[in-house]
Write an enzyme that holds these catalytic residues in place. Structure first.
Site, mmCIF file in Angstrom:
data_model
loop_
_atom_site.group_PDB
_atom_site.id
_atom_site.type_symbol
_atom_site.label_atom_id
_atom_site.label_comp_id
_atom_site.label_asym_id
_atom_site.label_seq_id
_atom_site.Cartn_x
_atom_site.Cartn_y
_atom_site.Cartn_z
ATOM 1 N N ASP A 30 0.770 -1.111 -0.109
ATOM 2 C CA ASP A 30 0.101 0.055 -0.076
ATOM 3 C C ASP A 30 1.001 1.443 -0.004
ATOM 4 O O ASP A 30 2.136 1.127 0.263
ATOM 5 C CB ASP A 30 -0.881 -0.003 1.121
ATOM 6 C CG ASP A 30 -1.821 1.006 1.508
ATOM 7 O OD1 ASP A 30 -2.579 1.631 0.479
ATOM 8 O OD2 ASP A 30 -2.094 1.484 2.443
ATOM 9 N N PHE A 31 0.281 2.426 -0.239
ATOM 10 C CA PHE A 31 1.020 3.729 -0.262
ATOM 11 C C PHE A 31 1.100 4.579 0.916
ATOM 12 O O PHE A 31 1.738 4.376 1.782
ATOM 13 C CB PHE A 31 0.583 4.386 -1.381
ATOM 14 C CG PHE A 31 1.635 5.621 -1.444
ATOM 15 C CD1 PHE A 31 2.779 5.655 -2.064
ATOM 16 C CD2 PHE A 31 1.029 7.141 -1.238
ATOM 17 C CE1 PHE A 31 3.600 6.873 -2.251
ATOM 18 C CE2 PHE A 31 1.761 8.090 -1.327
ATOM 19 C CZ PHE A 31 2.996 8.110 -1.773
ATOM 20 N N ASP A 32 0.020 5.136 1.185
ATOM 21 C CA ASP A 32 -0.267 5.978 2.466
ATOM 22 C C ASP A 32 -0.346 5.186 3.684
ATOM 23 O O ASP A 32 -1.286 4.094 3.960
ATOM 24 C CB ASP A 32 -1.686 6.760 2.269
ATOM 25 C CG ASP A 32 -1.762 7.943 1.136
ATOM 26 O OD1 ASP A 32 -0.955 8.893 1.308
ATOM 27 O OD2 ASP A 32 -2.085 7.577 -0.073
ATOM 28 N N ASP A 213 -2.234 -0.770 5.820
ATOM 29 C CA ASP A 213 -2.549 -0.511 7.126
ATOM 30 C C ASP A 213 -4.118 0.108 7.132
ATOM 31 O O ASP A 213 -4.374 0.275 8.310
ATOM 32 C CB ASP A 213 -1.612 0.977 7.489
ATOM 33 C CG ASP A 213 -2.384 2.231 6.607
ATOM 34 O OD1 ASP A 213 -2.178 2.060 5.397
ATOM 35 O OD2 ASP A 213 -2.535 3.238 7.089
#
Length: 266
Positions: A30-32, A213
């Site tokens: 994932d990124f953020d 997350d």
């Protein structure tokens, strides 16, 4: 009482064993909140330099494939990840681009764009009365950010978003200080990972690791659990948090360190 979720660093020897046995490894991230720390302004989010370096080293290996899957629009994600060799999926996996620039878009996303745009305008008009609410049209999904919203407005925001989702028959999920609206089709980050494995022409039993997350990462964690193949979902967050992930790491710094260690083996 269930066994405590192990820290991901303790799983590294097992991951390397899977990698050696199969001869290749797939990595999804994932990124953020995973590669990039959560910041008050989503526009200011940037991946940690150590994470970028580790992704680049993994992507450079002939026996590994790397993909970043995000709720962000695909063009936005590409601007923030200047890493060669990495596959990227935006809008929760509805849009995917390969390292050579080849793009794929889920057909239901194209059919929903106009309705999503109209819903975004409706929600923006409503948001004018709510301090700190930001409506983001990502060209295929909608995000209604409430991180800076007046606490007294949050119930009204939720009611408005739910009304739009029910009227259009869209899927609604609650993330970290954000409401997400997307087409109600059987597609999510887990399905995107499955699509990527097929696109890479790798066996269905390929070992696959995924870090995330947020709520939408649970789709990938759940998909990993039902695969008949080696794999692990790593929750970026507290070990006791409810999740389908089977390991945990404390934050983006921990993710960067683990990716770097992974790139050194097996």
């Amino acid at each position: 009482m269930s066994e405590p979720r192990p820290h991901a660093r303790d799983r590294l020897p097992i991951w390397w064993r899977w990698w050696r046995a199969a001869g290749h490894l797939a990595v999804g991230v994932d990124f953020d909140g995973t590669l990039a720390p959560i910041v008050p302004d989503p526009e200011a989010a940037q991946p940690l330099p150590g994470a970028l370096s580790a992704l680049a080293r993994l992507a450079d290996r002939r026996d590994a494939r790397v993909a970043v899957l995000s709720g962000r629009a695909l063009d936005d994600l590409q601007r923030r990840l200047p890493v060669a060799g990495v596959w990227m999926a935006g809008n929760h996996g509805f849009e995917i681009v390969g390292p050579d620039g080849t793009r794929w878009c889920h057909p239901d996303l194209e059919r929903s764009r106009a309705a999503l745009g109209q819903a975004a305008e409706q929600l923006r008009r409503a948001a004018a009365a709510w301090s700190g609410v930001f409506v983001e049209d990502k060209g295929g999904t909608l995000s209604v950010h409430v991180r800076h919203a007046d606490p007294t407005a949050r119930a009204a925001v939720e009611a408005a978003v739910r009304a739009v989702a029910e009227r259009e028959g869209w899927r609604l999920t609650r993330g970290l200080e954000v409401w997400e609206l997307r087409p109600a089709v059987a597609w999510h980050k887990g399905k995107a990972l499955e699509w990527l494995l097929a696109r890479w022409n790798w066996p269905a039993a390929t070992p696959l690791l995924y870090w995330g997350d947020d709520t939408t990462d649970e789709d990938a964690f759940a998909w990993l659990r039902q695969r008949n193949a080696p794999g692990e979902g790593v929750l970026v967050g507290p070990p006791e948090a409810p999740s389908a992930a089977t390991a945990w790491v404390e934050g983006p710094d921990g993710v960067a360190a683990l990716l770097a260690a992974l790139a050194d083996g097996p």
